[in-house]
Write a protein that holds these residues in place. Sequence first.
Motif, PDB file in Angstrom:
ATOM      1  N   VAL A 230      21.889 -31.642  -0.412  1.00 54.13           N
ATOM      2  CA  VAL A 230      22.487 -32.223   0.792  1.00 54.13           C
ATOM      3  C   VAL A 230      23.145 -31.123   1.632  1.00 54.13           C
ATOM      4  CG1 VAL A 230      24.290 -33.786   1.646  1.00 54.13           C
ATOM      5  CG2 VAL A 230      22.770 -34.522  -0.201  1.00 54.13           C
ATOM      6  N   LYS A 231      23.828 -30.202   0.975  1.00 54.77           N
ATOM      7  CA  LYS A 231      24.498 -29.101   1.678  1.00 54.77           C
ATOM      8  C   LYS A 231      23.514 -28.048   2.167  1.00 54.77           C
ATOM      9  CE  LYS A 231      28.828 -29.537  -0.794  1.00 54.77           C
ATOM     10  NZ  LYS A 231      29.700 -28.989  -1.839  1.00 54.77           N
ATOM     11  N   HIS A 232      22.433 -27.851   1.400  1.00 52.69           N
ATOM     12  CA  HIS A 232      21.441 -26.809   1.705  1.00 52.69           C
ATOM     13  C   HIS A 232      20.049 -27.442   1.631  1.00 52.69           C
ATOM     14  CE1 HIS A 232      24.683 -23.893   1.043  1.00 52.69           C
ATOM     15  NE2 HIS A 232      24.951 -24.564  -0.060  1.00 52.69           N
ATOM     16  N   PRO A 233      19.639 -28.163   2.670  1.00 50.37           N
ATOM     17  CA  PRO A 233      18.381 -28.920   2.596  1.00 50.37           C
ATOM     18  C   PRO A 233      17.133 -28.065   2.372  1.00 50.37           C
ATOM     19  CG  PRO A 233      19.348 -29.073   4.797  1.00 50.37           C
ATOM     20  CD  PRO A 233      20.346 -28.394   3.931  1.00 50.37           C
ATOM     21  N   ILE A 234      17.233 -26.758   2.547  1.00 48.28           N
ATOM     22  CA  ILE A 234      16.095 -25.891   2.247  1.00 48.28           C
ATOM     23  C   ILE A 234      15.723 -25.998   0.768  1.00 48.28           C
ATOM     24  CG2 ILE A 234      17.429 -23.796   1.756  1.00 48.28           C
ATOM     25  CD1 ILE A 234      14.127 -23.926   3.725  1.00 48.28           C
ATOM     26  N   LEU A 235      16.648 -26.495  -0.059  1.00 50.01           N
ATOM     27  CA  LEU A 235      16.402 -26.642  -1.494  1.00 50.01           C
ATOM     28  C   LEU A 235      15.542 -27.858  -1.829  1.00 50.01           C
ATOM     29  CD1 LEU A 235      19.966 -25.770  -2.793  1.00 50.01           C
ATOM     30  CD2 LEU A 235      17.893 -24.400  -3.078  1.00 50.01           C
ATOM     31  N   ILE A 236      15.278 -28.720  -0.858  1.00 49.98           N
ATOM     32  CA  ILE A 236      14.469 -29.917  -1.092  1.00 49.98           C
ATOM     33  C   ILE A 236      12.992 -29.533  -1.036  1.00 49.98           C
ATOM     34  CG2 ILE A 236      13.864 -32.220  -0.259  1.00 49.98           C
ATOM     35  CD1 ILE A 236      16.702 -32.307   1.040  1.00 49.98           C
ATOM     36  N   GLU A 237      12.290 -29.770  -2.136  1.00 49.48           N
ATOM     37  CA  GLU A 237      10.843 -29.504  -2.162  1.00 49.48           C
ATOM     38  C   GLU A 237      10.173 -30.493  -1.224  1.00 49.48           C
ATOM     39  OE1 GLU A 237       8.347 -27.387  -2.341  1.00 49.48           O
ATOM     40  OE2 GLU A 237       8.766 -26.963  -4.451  1.00 49.48           O
ATOM     41  N   ARG A 238       9.182 -30.024  -0.520  1.00 44.08           N
ATOM     42  CA  ARG A 238       8.530 -30.847   0.484  1.00 44.08           C
ATOM     43  C   ARG A 238       7.036 -30.831   0.305  1.00 44.08           C
ATOM     44  NH1 ARG A 238      10.365 -25.531   2.284  1.00 44.08           N
ATOM     45  NH2 ARG A 238       8.511 -24.417   2.883  1.00 44.08           N
ATOM     46  N   PRO A 239       6.419 -31.793   0.937  1.00 50.31           N
ATOM     47  CA  PRO A 239       6.960 -32.938   1.662  1.00 50.31           C
ATOM     48  C   PRO A 239       7.120 -34.150   0.747  1.00 50.31           C
ATOM     49  CG  PRO A 239       4.613 -32.839   2.034  1.00 50.31           C
ATOM     50  CD  PRO A 239       4.957 -31.669   1.142  1.00 50.31           C
ATOM     51  N   LEU A 240       8.134 -34.922   1.021  1.00 50.33           N
ATOM     52  CA  LEU A 240       8.304 -36.227   0.392  1.00 50.33           C
ATOM     53  C   LEU A 240       7.758 -37.256   1.366  1.00 50.33           C
ATOM     54  CD1 LEU A 240      11.934 -35.989  -0.997  1.00 50.33           C
ATOM     55  CD2 LEU A 240       9.920 -36.561  -2.353  1.00 50.33           C
TER      56      LEU A 240
END
Length: 115
Positions: free
Chosen positions: A85-95
């Motif tokens: 949430v603080k560092h959205p670059i950490l979210i693997e994509r795409p969902l």
Amino acid sequence: MKATIYHNPMCGTSRKTLEILRDSGCDVWIREYLKQPPTHDELVQLYDKAGIRPRQGLRAKEPIAAELGLTRPDVTDDEIIDAMVKHPILIERPLVETGKGVRLCRPQDKVREIL
């Protein structure tokens, strides 16, 4: 069919997944998650619907993942999600979410499972 893609336009896999969605005739809502990050609760729900743990949705190759200690085996799901949430670059994509479920579309053809 309606679909939501948590998209990063700089990512080739994300662009290819979006193309599959458009070619399938879906009404696609694009959420550029780097500009409009999901909330903690949204991520919990997405991963739950996808049947994966937050660690599986972590982009562990990002240097900040190691800097924050997120690659340690003792890190909790909540700690990972809070960092995302603080560092959205950490979210693997795409969902991608449709009425048939949620998938982390790596590779991009996984999106076909919910079309």
